[in-house]
Design a protein around this motif. Structure first.
Motif, PDB file in Angstrom:
ATOM      1  N   LYS A  30       0.895  -1.137  -0.040  1.00  0.00           N
ATOM      2  CA  LYS A  30      -0.150  -0.097  -0.244  1.00  0.00           C
ATOM      3  C   LYS A  30       0.903   1.265  -0.063  1.00  0.00           C
ATOM      4  O   LYS A  30       0.433   2.051  -0.664  1.00  0.00           O
ATOM      5  N   GLU A  54      -6.872 -10.866  -4.158  1.00  0.00           N
ATOM      6  CA  GLU A  54      -8.011  -9.776  -4.552  1.00  0.00           C
ATOM      7  C   GLU A  54      -7.790  -8.480  -4.053  1.00  0.00           C
ATOM      8  O   GLU A  54      -7.985  -7.406  -4.544  1.00  0.00           O
ATOM      9  N   ARG A  55      -7.494  -8.483  -2.551  1.00  0.00           N
ATOM     10  CA  ARG A  55      -7.078  -7.303  -2.006  1.00  0.00           C
ATOM     11  C   ARG A  55      -6.028  -6.624  -2.421  1.00  0.00           C
ATOM     12  O   ARG A  55      -6.166  -5.432  -2.918  1.00  0.00           O
ATOM     13  N   ARG A  57      -5.067  -6.774  -5.653  1.00  0.00           N
ATOM     14  CA  ARG A  57      -5.431  -6.321  -7.230  1.00  0.00           C
ATOM     15  C   ARG A  57      -6.133  -5.133  -7.118  1.00  0.00           C
ATOM     16  O   ARG A  57      -5.866  -4.277  -7.833  1.00  0.00           O
ATOM     17  N   GLN A  58      -6.792  -5.230  -5.917  1.00  0.00           N
ATOM     18  CA  GLN A  58      -7.989  -3.954  -5.944  1.00  0.00           C
ATOM     19  C   GLN A  58      -7.132  -2.632  -5.467  1.00  0.00           C
ATOM     20  O   GLN A  58      -7.466  -1.630  -6.132  1.00  0.00           O
ATOM     21  N   ALA A  59      -5.751  -3.026  -4.813  1.00  0.00           N
ATOM     22  CA  ALA A  59      -5.221  -1.857  -4.653  1.00  0.00           C
ATOM     23  C   ALA A  59      -4.281  -1.398  -5.512  1.00  0.00           C
ATOM     24  O   ALA A  59      -3.856  -0.053  -5.637  1.00  0.00           O
TER      25      ALA A  59
END
Length: 285
Positions: A30, A54-55, A57-59
């Protein structure tokens, strides 16, 4: 190759690979993604867990389920291992084909010798971050083997510094000390804050106010301590009036050397455990 501070329109963007994206890995990811334009890097993640993948990827990272899914010829400037120590023997070897990378490990207790066994004579950095990286005010202490170039060390130090503070040591055994002090240290502070808040509630404060006051006190004391160039004894004296409340409290804490003994025993226990976490092959080398 591009790195920190080298983002230009004409130069290709360098790649950084994060292997494992649990809490610590994601905390750094992050911070890196928030500064992607400044660093001039693209960030890739290998994470088999679907939810964690997925977390990431979303970031904004490019995500793969395993090393076998990486593009042919993929050669990042740095590979960060953020997986549990007992998983490293199975996870690490496939990345030995990456010829340009410096390899960085966040695994507690796992020495450079272990990675040299798995990867060969490669540039390897062993790093110990702590959980405040999540808030951008963490501390990471690192050690580099002799194959790490000054340029690689600078790139890694800049990436680690995006999580807060970054320090390098010249003896690997000091990483185990850092593990026991700054790595585990936030938990010591959380325990103390919890205990002080509990007493505050027993003395009449509401739970909300008790925790607000104690958390704010720790933040304020920490900020002041960071700005103090010398010993913290001077700050302690500023708070301690003769015959006052702080002096009464410190007399209890220092009485019989109780606090010093407990802290010494606690940090030593953490240091001992860090040594015990070494993989058997590395511990015997």
């Amino acid at each position: 190759m591009t790195g920190i501070g080298s983002n230009t329109n004409s130069a290709p963007r360098a790649s950084v690979l994060l292997v494992g994206c649990g809490n610590m890995g994601f905390a750094f990811l992050k911070r890196w993604l928030d500064r992607r334009d400044a660093t001039g890097n693209d960030y890739h993640v290998v994470e088999p867990n679907a939810d964690l993948a997925e977390r990431a990827r979303q970031a904004g990272a490019t995500v793969y389920a395993g090393a076998s899914e990486l593009p042919e010829g993929f050669d990042p400037i740095a590979v960060f291992f953020a997986v549990k120590p007992d998983m490293l023997a199975a996870v690490t070897p496939p990345y030995s084909v990456m010829s340009s990378a410096v390899f960085v490990s966040f695994a507690a207790g796992v020495p450079v010798a272990f990675f040299e066994e798995c990867l060969g004579p490669r540039p390897i950095i062993r790093a110990m971050p702590n959980i405040p990286v999540v808030a951008g005010c963490g501390t990471t202490v690192s050690f580099s083997n002799s194959f790490v170039t000054p340029g690689q060390k600078a790139v890694v130090q800049d990436l680690l510094a995006l999580g807060g503070f970054s320090h390098a040591v010249d003896r690997e055994e000091l990483i185990d000390v850092a593990t026991a002090v700054s790595g585990s240290g936030p938990a010591y502070i959380f325990l103390i804050v919890d205990l002080i808040a509990e007493v505050a509630m027993q003395l009449g404060l509401s739970e909300e106010l008790a925790f607000a006051m104690t958390k704010e006190m720790v933040v304020g004391a920490g900020e002041l301590a960071l700005k103090e160039p010398g010993s913290l004894a001077g700050l302690r004296k500023q708070v301690t009036s003769r015959g006052g409340t702080t002096e009464a409290a410190l007399a209890v804490l220092n009485g019989g050397n109780r606090l010093a003994d407990v802290l010494r025993e606690a940090v030593t226990a953490a240091h001992t455990r860090a040594l015990e976490l070494r993989p058997a092959s590395a511990a015997s080398s």
